[in-house]
Every structure is written in structure tokens, then in C-alpha cells.
Write a protein that holds these residues in place. Structure first.
Motif, mmCIF file in Angstrom:
data_model
loop_
_atom_site.group_PDB
_atom_site.id
_atom_site.type_symbol
_atom_site.label_atom_id
_atom_site.label_comp_id
_atom_site.label_asym_id
_atom_site.label_seq_id
_atom_site.Cartn_x
_atom_site.Cartn_y
_atom_site.Cartn_z
ATOM 1 N N ASN A 73 -81.435 -32.469 32.147
ATOM 2 C CA ASN A 73 -82.363 -32.026 31.115
ATOM 3 C C ASN A 73 -83.616 -32.918 31.161
ATOM 4 N N HIS A 74 -84.504 -32.628 32.107
ATOM 5 C CA HIS A 74 -85.625 -33.528 32.368
ATOM 6 C C HIS A 74 -86.590 -33.633 31.199
ATOM 7 N N GLU A 75 -86.879 -32.513 30.542
ATOM 8 C CA GLU A 75 -87.889 -32.574 29.479
ATOM 9 C C GLU A 75 -87.404 -33.426 28.315
ATOM 10 N N GLN A 76 -86.089 -33.438 28.099
ATOM 11 C CA GLN A 76 -85.537 -34.272 27.036
ATOM 12 C C GLN A 76 -85.818 -35.757 27.327
ATOM 13 N N LYS A 77 -85.807 -36.089 28.605
ATOM 14 C CA LYS A 77 -85.972 -37.498 29.002
ATOM 15 C C LYS A 77 -87.397 -38.017 28.809
ATOM 16 N N LYS A 93 -96.247 -20.754 38.086
ATOM 17 C CA LYS A 93 -96.792 -21.787 37.192
ATOM 18 C C LYS A 93 -98.254 -21.505 36.934
ATOM 19 N N LYS A 94 -98.665 -21.813 35.680
ATOM 20 C CA LYS A 94 -100.062 -21.516 35.333
ATOM 21 C C LYS A 94 -100.934 -22.756 35.464
ATOM 22 N N TYR A 95 -100.310 -23.933 35.464
ATOM 23 C CA TYR A 95 -101.099 -25.170 35.496
ATOM 24 C C TYR A 95 -101.535 -25.521 36.923
ATOM 25 N N THR A 96 -102.632 -26.256 37.007
ATOM 26 C CA THR A 96 -103.194 -26.571 38.333
ATOM 27 C C THR A 96 -102.995 -28.036 38.724
ATOM 28 N N ILE A 97 -102.505 -28.838 37.786
ATOM 29 C CA ILE A 97 -102.157 -30.237 38.093
ATOM 30 C C ILE A 97 -100.748 -30.482 37.589
ATOM 31 N N PRO A 119 -100.082 -26.668 41.571
ATOM 32 C CA PRO A 119 -98.782 -25.997 41.399
ATOM 33 C C PRO A 119 -98.878 -24.476 41.253
ATOM 34 N N SER A 120 -99.994 -23.968 40.690
ATOM 35 C CA SER A 120 -100.074 -22.507 40.520
ATOM 36 C C SER A 120 -100.128 -21.811 41.884
ATOM 37 N N LYS A 121 -100.532 -22.560 42.917
ATOM 38 C CA LYS A 121 -100.581 -21.952 44.254
ATOM 39 C C LYS A 121 -99.465 -22.474 45.164
ATOM 40 N N GLN A 122 -99.157 -23.795 45.047
ATOM 41 C CA GLN A 122 -98.243 -24.392 46.033
ATOM 42 C C GLN A 122 -96.811 -24.598 45.541
ATOM 43 N N CYS A 123 -96.557 -24.337 44.265
ATOM 44 C CA CYS A 123 -95.203 -24.589 43.750
ATOM 45 C C CYS A 123 -94.648 -23.320 43.105
ATOM 46 N N LYS A 124 -94.601 -22.259 43.858
ATOM 47 C CA LYS A 124 -94.103 -20.997 43.275
ATOM 48 C C LYS A 124 -92.578 -20.951 43.275
ATOM 49 N N HIS A 125 -91.959 -21.933 43.925
ATOM 50 C CA HIS A 125 -90.504 -22.022 43.989
ATOM 51 C C HIS A 125 -89.965 -22.600 42.675
ATOM 52 N N PHE A 126 -88.649 -22.586 42.521
ATOM 53 C CA PHE A 126 -88.015 -23.207 41.359
ATOM 54 C C PHE A 126 -88.213 -24.722 41.412
ATOM 55 N N CYS A 127 -88.675 -25.303 40.307
ATOM 56 C CA CYS A 127 -88.801 -26.763 40.242
ATOM 57 C C CYS A 127 -88.226 -27.233 38.909
ATOM 58 N N ALA A 128 -87.284 -28.169 38.995
ATOM 59 C CA ALA A 128 -86.610 -28.658 37.786
ATOM 60 C C ALA A 128 -87.588 -29.354 36.850
ATOM 61 N N ARG A 129 -88.733 -29.795 37.374
ATOM 62 C CA ARG A 129 -89.690 -30.534 36.536
ATOM 63 C C ARG A 129 -90.740 -29.634 35.873
ATOM 64 N N ASN A 130 -90.634 -28.342 36.125
ATOM 65 C CA ASN A 130 -91.561 -27.397 35.490
ATOM 66 C C ASN A 130 -91.552 -27.544 33.965
ATOM 67 N N LYS A 131 -90.352 -27.754 33.417
ATOM 68 C CA LYS A 131 -90.245 -27.823 31.945
ATOM 69 C C LYS A 131 -90.956 -29.057 31.403
ATOM 70 N N ILE A 132 -91.052 -30.111 32.204
ATOM 71 C CA ILE A 132 -91.781 -31.308 31.746
ATOM 72 C C ILE A 132 -93.244 -30.924 31.540
ATOM 73 N N ASN A 133 -93.808 -30.228 32.517
ATOM 74 C CA ASN A 133 -95.219 -29.825 32.397
ATOM 75 C C ASN A 133 -95.439 -28.904 31.202
ATOM 76 N N GLU A 134 -94.504 -27.988 30.990
ATOM 77 C CA GLU A 134 -94.651 -27.088 29.833
ATOM 78 C C GLU A 134 -94.571 -27.869 28.530
ATOM 79 N N CYS A 135 -93.673 -28.843 28.519
ATOM 80 C CA CYS A 135 -93.493 -29.656 27.311
ATOM 81 C C CYS A 135 -94.726 -30.541 27.064
#
Ligand code: SF4
Ligand code: SF4
Length: 362
Positions: free
Chosen positions: A6-10, A261-265, A315-331
Motif C-alpha cells: 500500500n504505497h500511498e499509505q506510506k 496517466k494524466k500527469y507529466t512528471i 508518465p502520460s506518454k512513457q508509463c502507460k503500463h501498470f505502476c504500483a506508484r501511480n497511486k502516490i502521484n494521485e494522492c
């Protein structure tokens, strides 16, 4: 289920909360990362067909120069880095100065973690027991010597050496076992869990295989998916208790192939700097996929290279795969909005939270 993934919790843990606040305040680019992911060696004594780093393992720039590394570790500690994860892209215990490294990390009072194939543990059991390791994770991927030797391209007697060492270390440290699901081992997930629970191992982490070329999840047929599900449920029902757990990413259902992903960094990358014998990568996913860099010789230089490598990835262009850290960016995005519209709320909620040292690494 265990909270280790649960990365975002951390982000709210005692290790990371100060850094999270700096990100939210936009005041983090000159700071060292709280965690260093350190690939000390690209050498490996196994020959796994599934190795995601197979194009770089045992190739050039095999080790990080010990003189440079020593100085960097001293400087980084003084600048606020507190955790060092010794990990992949090769087998960390093959590093020529592995013993000295453990000694130095202990002396500098870093919290340490190790991800290893376990084959050299017998040489370092006492060093590991006496050092401040929060956790150790061994890739066993099998329940017996035969499967282990087939999966890892090593001799039959290595399995016993690993499991003997695991048993010894697990008396003193948090040890987990990872199990990568492959065509020749998927029937053994339950047996592996049962076996390692008896060694006092705290958890089994079950993961789908990634394709080494694009790091996408390797697809498997529905019958195998069913079999995996059955075994995971059996582990939960029969083996999980206060002393033992199973963890797995949400990608275990093999359906999460794309994750737009919608974010660019990627701000999640700032929590960890990935230092390898080929320089710095923005995150472990890009290890060996981007060019690598020079080896930094000072913490300032390291921060500068880290920022530049992170900035190269969109990430919006180069990280279209599943990434466990996506939720950190959303958080982070949510926290930034809270900070903007209700800044007092950030300090009001009583963070950081103490999850326990061995699970708060993100
Ligand atoms: S043990 Fe790890 S680094 Fe070594 S070949 Fe196997 S997967 Fe690659
Ligand atoms: S979103 Fe991309 S850059 Fe960020 S951690 Fe995931 S793979 Fe790495």
C-alpha cells in the motif's frame, strides 16, 4: 492482507511524511531522497530466464566504485537520507565490498533492506543479523530444490543453503519470500508458502512475471489464472494468521494491462533515488531502459542528476503500463489541492503514522 504494497499509505509514515510535506509545498527538488535504492553490483551467479535485467546483468560497469560510494553514503546520511535498499539489476551480495558496505551502513545508522537471490546468505548471516536491517526479501520462486534449480539456472544444493540461512536470519529479522509466477512453478505457490512459514518467514509476496523487453505483465491462460487464485485463497484460509501473510499487487488478476496517466512528471520518483553501477535511473522500472548517467560524486551532484533523469520521463506518454506508484502521484495531487484550499488541514490530521519499520518503505 499485509499492507506492504500500500504505497500511498506510506506517504504518511514517519520515514516519509516530512518529505511528503516538502513535495506538497513544492520545496523538494534540492532535497536528497529519504530512500536510496542501491544496485551495488550488476554481477549475478544465477541464470534466470525470467530476469528482467538480463540485457544488463553481467555486462559492463559491474560494480559501484567503493571509494565513491563510501563518501556518498556519509554525505547522504547527513543530508537526510535514512534508508538504503540493497537490490537488483544483479545480485547485491556479489559486491566485492559487501561486508564493508554492511559495516558502514550500520555505523552510519541507516535503516537497511536487502533483496537477494539468497545464494550468498550463508557467508553473511552473522553480518546481517548484527546490522540494522528492517527487512530482507529472498526470491525463492519454488518449493523444492528441483524447481529452484530449474527456475534460477543454479545447482540443486543451493536451495538448502538458502533455506538454512533464511531459517537462521528469520529468528532475528523480518524475512519475506518472493514468488514470481512462471509456467514451471505456478503449481507450487501454496507449497512454497507452507514450507517458508515453517522457517519463521513473515510473508510470501506473489507476483506476475514481467516481460524483460517492455516490462509488461506476461499473459497466461485462464486455467492457470484459476489455479493461482485457488492457491492464493488456500494460503489465506489455511496459512495466514498473526505470524504470516500473503501479499500481491493488484496486477495479480492479469487484467490491468494499461494504466493511463494524466500527469507529466512523476513526483513519486523523488522519494527514492535509484543508484546503479551505470548511474542514476528515474525509477527501478527504467533501469537499463534509459541510458544511465555518470556516477555522482557528491550529494549535490546526485540530486541534480536525479532531477534531470526524472524530468526526462513523461508518465502520460512513457508509463502507460501498470505502476504500483501511480497511486502516490494521485494522492500527491489530492494533497496539493488540500494545501491550496485548506492548508491547515495538512497538519491537523496527526500524521505521521507509525506503521512499523519493516513495512513503511515505499
Ligand atoms: S537472481 Fe535476479 S538478477 Fe540474477 S539472473 Fe535471476 S532474476 Fe536476474
Ligand atoms: S509512473 Fe513511471 S516514472 Fe513514475 S514510478 Fe511509475 S514507472 Fe516510474
Amino acid at each position: 492482507m499485509d499492507d506492504r504494497l500500500n504505497h500511498e499509505q506510506k506517504m504518511f509514515s514517519k520515514t516519509n511524511w516530512e518529505f511528503t510535506k516538502k513535495i506538497v509545498e513544492g520545496n523538494f527538488e534540492s532535497q536528497v531522497s529519504p530512500i536510496l535504492t542501491l544496485d551495488v553490483s550488476k554481477k549475478c551467479n544465477f541464470h534466470c530466464n525470467h530476469c528482467v535485467d538480463q540485457e544488463t546483468v553481467n555486462k559492463d560497469n559491474l560494480e559501484i566504485d567503493w571509494g565513491i560510494l563510501k563518501q556518498l553514503l556519509v554525505d547522504l546520511k547527513m543530508q537526510g537520507c535514512s534508508c538504503v535498499e540493497l537490490t537488483g539489476g544483479g545480485e547485491p551480495t556479489t559486491y566485492t565490498h559487501f561486508k564493508d558496505l554492511i559495516k558502514l551502513l550500520s555505523l552510519l545508522q541507516y535503516r537497511i533492506a536487502l533483496i537477494s537471490n539468497g545464494s550468498n546468505l550463508h557467508k553473511y548471516c552473522d553480518d546481517i543479523i548484527n546490522a540494522p536491517f528492517d527487512w530482507i526479501r529472498i526470491s525463492l520462486d519454488s518449493s523444492n530444490a528441483h524447481t529452484h534449480s530449474v527456475v534460477h539456472g543454479c545447482s540443486l544444493n543451493v536451495f538448502k543453503s538458502i533455506t538454512d540461512s533464511v531459517k537462521k536470519i528469520a529468528k532475528y529479522k523480518t524475512v519475506g519470500i518472493s514468488f514470481l509466477i512462471l509456467p514451471n512453478n505456478y503449481k507450487e505457490i501454496y507449497n512454497c508458502a507452507k514450507y517458508v512459514k515453517e522457517l519463521n518467514v513473515k510473508y510470501i509476496e506473489v507476483k506476475p512475471e514481467l516481460n524483460f523487453k517492455d516490462r509488461e505483465i506476461t499473459q497466461i491462460d485462464d486455467k492457470i489464472k484459476e489455479e493461482i487464485k485457488k492457491q492464493i485463497n488456500k494460503i489465506k484460509n489455511e496459512l495466514c494468521d498473526d505470524t504470516f501473510s500473503i501479499i500481491y499487487p493488484s496486477s495479480i488478476n492479469y487484467s490491468q494491462m494499461n494504466q493511463e496517466k494524466k500527469y507529466t512528471i512523476c513526483e513519486a520518483c523523488y522519494y527514492r533515488t535509484v543508484l546503479t553501477p551505470s548511474g542514476i535511473y528515474p525509477c527501478s522500472y527504467f533501469r537499463g531502459l534509459t541510458d544511465g548517467t555518470e556516477i555522482p560524486t557528491s550529494w549535490e551532484n546526485m540530486v541534480k542528476i536525479r532531477n534531470s533523469e526524472i524530468n526526462k520521463i513523461n508518465p502520460s506518454k512513457q508509463c502507460k503500463h501498470f505502476c504500483a506508484r501511480n497511486k502516490i502521484n494521485e494522492c500527491i495531487n489530492i494533497l496539493c489541492r488540500i494545501k491550496k484550499y485548506a492548508p491547515e488541514f495538512i497538519d491537523y490530521l496527526g500524521w505521521p503514522i507509525d506503521y512499523g519499520n519493516d513495512i513503511e518503505w515505499m
